[in-house]
Design an enzyme around this catalytic site. Structure first.
Site, PDB file in Angstrom:
ATOM      1  N   LYS A  95       1.922  21.052  33.482  1.00  0.00           N
ATOM      2  CA  LYS A  95       1.465  21.570  34.471  1.00  0.00           C
ATOM      3  C   LYS A  95       0.392  21.072  34.719  1.00  0.00           C
ATOM      4  O   LYS A  95      -0.645  22.065  34.776  1.00  0.00           O
ATOM      5  CB  LYS A  95       1.672  22.695  34.453  1.00  0.00           C
ATOM      6  CG  LYS A  95       3.391  23.239  34.910  1.00  0.00           C
ATOM      7  CD  LYS A  95       3.738  24.988  34.833  1.00  0.00           C
ATOM      8  CE  LYS A  95       4.609  25.366  35.325  1.00  0.00           C
ATOM      9  NZ  LYS A  95       5.492  25.446  33.013  1.00  0.00           N
TER      10      LYS A  95
HETATM   11  O1  S5P Z   1       8.206  28.362  37.418  1.00  0.00           O
HETATM   12  C1  S5P Z   1       8.458  28.118  36.489  1.00  0.00           C
HETATM   13  C2  S5P Z   1       8.117  26.391  35.983  1.00  0.00           C
HETATM   14  C3  S5P Z   1       8.566  26.422  34.996  1.00  0.00           C
HETATM   15  S1  S5P Z   1       8.954  24.118  34.521  1.00  0.00           S
HETATM   16  N1  S5P Z   1       9.190  28.859  35.875  1.00  0.00           N
HETATM   17  C4  S5P Z   1       9.071  28.407  34.218  1.00  0.00           C
HETATM   18  O2  S5P Z   1       9.465  28.569  33.089  1.00  0.00           O
HETATM   19  N2  S5P Z   1       8.805  26.985  33.332  1.00  0.00           N
HETATM   20  C5  S5P Z   1       9.763  26.400  32.361  1.00  0.00           C
HETATM   21  O3  S5P Z   1      10.738  26.893  32.019  1.00  0.00           O
HETATM   22  C6  S5P Z   1       8.516  27.449  30.998  1.00  0.00           C
HETATM   23  O4  S5P Z   1       7.500  27.131  31.051  1.00  0.00           O
HETATM   24  C7  S5P Z   1       9.488  27.148  29.896  1.00  0.00           C
HETATM   25  O5  S5P Z   1       9.459  25.972  29.510  1.00  0.00           O
HETATM   26  C8  S5P Z   1      11.170  27.821  30.509  1.00  0.00           C
HETATM   27  C9  S5P Z   1      11.986  28.615  31.619  1.00  0.00           C
HETATM   28  O6  S5P Z   1      12.427  28.728  30.100  1.00  0.00           O
HETATM   29  P1  S5P Z   1      13.382  29.777  29.627  1.00  0.00           P
HETATM   30  O7  S5P Z   1      13.233  31.113  28.054  1.00  0.00           O
HETATM   31  O8  S5P Z   1      12.770  31.248  29.855  1.00  0.00           O
HETATM   32  O9  S5P Z   1      14.696  30.141  29.994  1.00  0.00           O
END
Ligand code: S5P
Length: 254
Positions: A95
């Site tokens: 990012k």
């Molecule tokens: O808007 C966003 C963008 C990203 S890249 N929201 C997110 O959650 N992410 C990424 O997706 C975040 O950095 C993490 O690595 C992943 C979501 O993880 P989870 O464990 O909540 O499914």
């Protein structure tokens, strides 16, 4: 307004000149998977082990290299071997968010040398198009929307992000978004914030279901993190997500 009919990934591969987008479309069709795993663990060895265990289910493995406690400079080459073995792409979720000159250094230099091993990276559009110029030659996703509650990335911001990406289609291959935003066939939409049941985490993350994201919102790829990595049987859970996501895709192009 109803969105136009969706094209298959294979058809879209033939309609883009972006080589990494073509490669990803072909991987998805050949492996029959539009699942990306957010492998947010803090041990490099655990990351490499899980990448090898789950790699057959994935089109893209997403990393946060700066959360590894025990990062060593051979990380990239070790992960690359596993990626080649299972045929998935490596997406470093850095990012980037600075001026072009600075992000160019952050991408190529420092400890992590992201440019040496990542197939795909992403960037915020808040600095303006100079950030894309600074990352020229990479395979870039722009953050057009975010999954977190209270995000400022919406409305006019999102529209400008999409326009900025479409104007730089030599570098930009898609978006992080909650839904399909671009009609350019080469633009690939990745959506995080996925769980089998919708909900949230205590720190602002919002979760949607596979059907909401892929069928209703017409995104292309789901990014799943903790619902796979923290599952009792991550491999079984990844296989389940892969099946759900692929059948949602197949239905929307039928
Ligand atoms: O808007 C966003 C963008 C990203 S890249 N929201 C997110 O959650 N992410 C990424 O997706 C975040 O950095 C993490 O690595 C992943 C979501 O993880 P989870 O464990 O909540 O499914």
């Amino acid at each position: 307004m109803a969105l136009p009919h969706r094209l298959s990934f294979l058809k879209r591969a033939s309609l883009t000149r972006h080589l990494m987008a073509q490669k990803l479309f072909k991987i998805m069709e050949d492996k029959k998977t539009n699942l990306s795993l957010a492998l947010d663990v803090t041990s490099q060895n655990q990351l490499l082990e899980m990448a090898d265990e789950l790699g057959s289910e994935l089109c893209v493995l997403k990393t946060h290299v700066d959360i590894l406690r025990d990062f060593t400079s051979d990380f990239g080459s070790k992960l690359r071997k596993i990626a080649d073995k299972h045929r998935f792409l490596i997406f470093e979720d850095r990012k980037f968010a600075d001026i072009g000159q600075t992000v160019s250094l952050q991408y190529k230099e420092g400890i992590y040398r992201i440019a040496d091993w990542a197939d795909i990276i992403n960037a915020h559009v808040i600095p303006g198009p100079g950030i894309i110029e600074g990352l020229k030659g990479s395979n870039l996703l722009l953050l057009a929307e975010m999954s977190s509650s209270g995000t400022l990335a919406k409305g006019a911001y999102t529209k400008k992000a999409v326009a900025m990406g479409e104007a730089h289609a030599d570098t930009v291959m898609g978006f992080i978004s909650l839904q399909r935003l671009s009609e350019l066939p080469g633009m690939i939409h990745f959506t995080p914030g996925v769980k089998l049941k919708s909900g949230k985490d205590p720190l602002g993350q919002r979760y949607r279901t596979v059907d909401e994201i892929l069928t209703k919102n017409q995104s292309d790829i789901i990014i799943v993190g903790r619902d796979i990595t923290h599952a009792k049987h991550p491999k079984t859970q990844a296989a389940l997500y892969r099946e759900k996501a692929w059948s949602a895709y197949v239905q929307t192009i039928a």
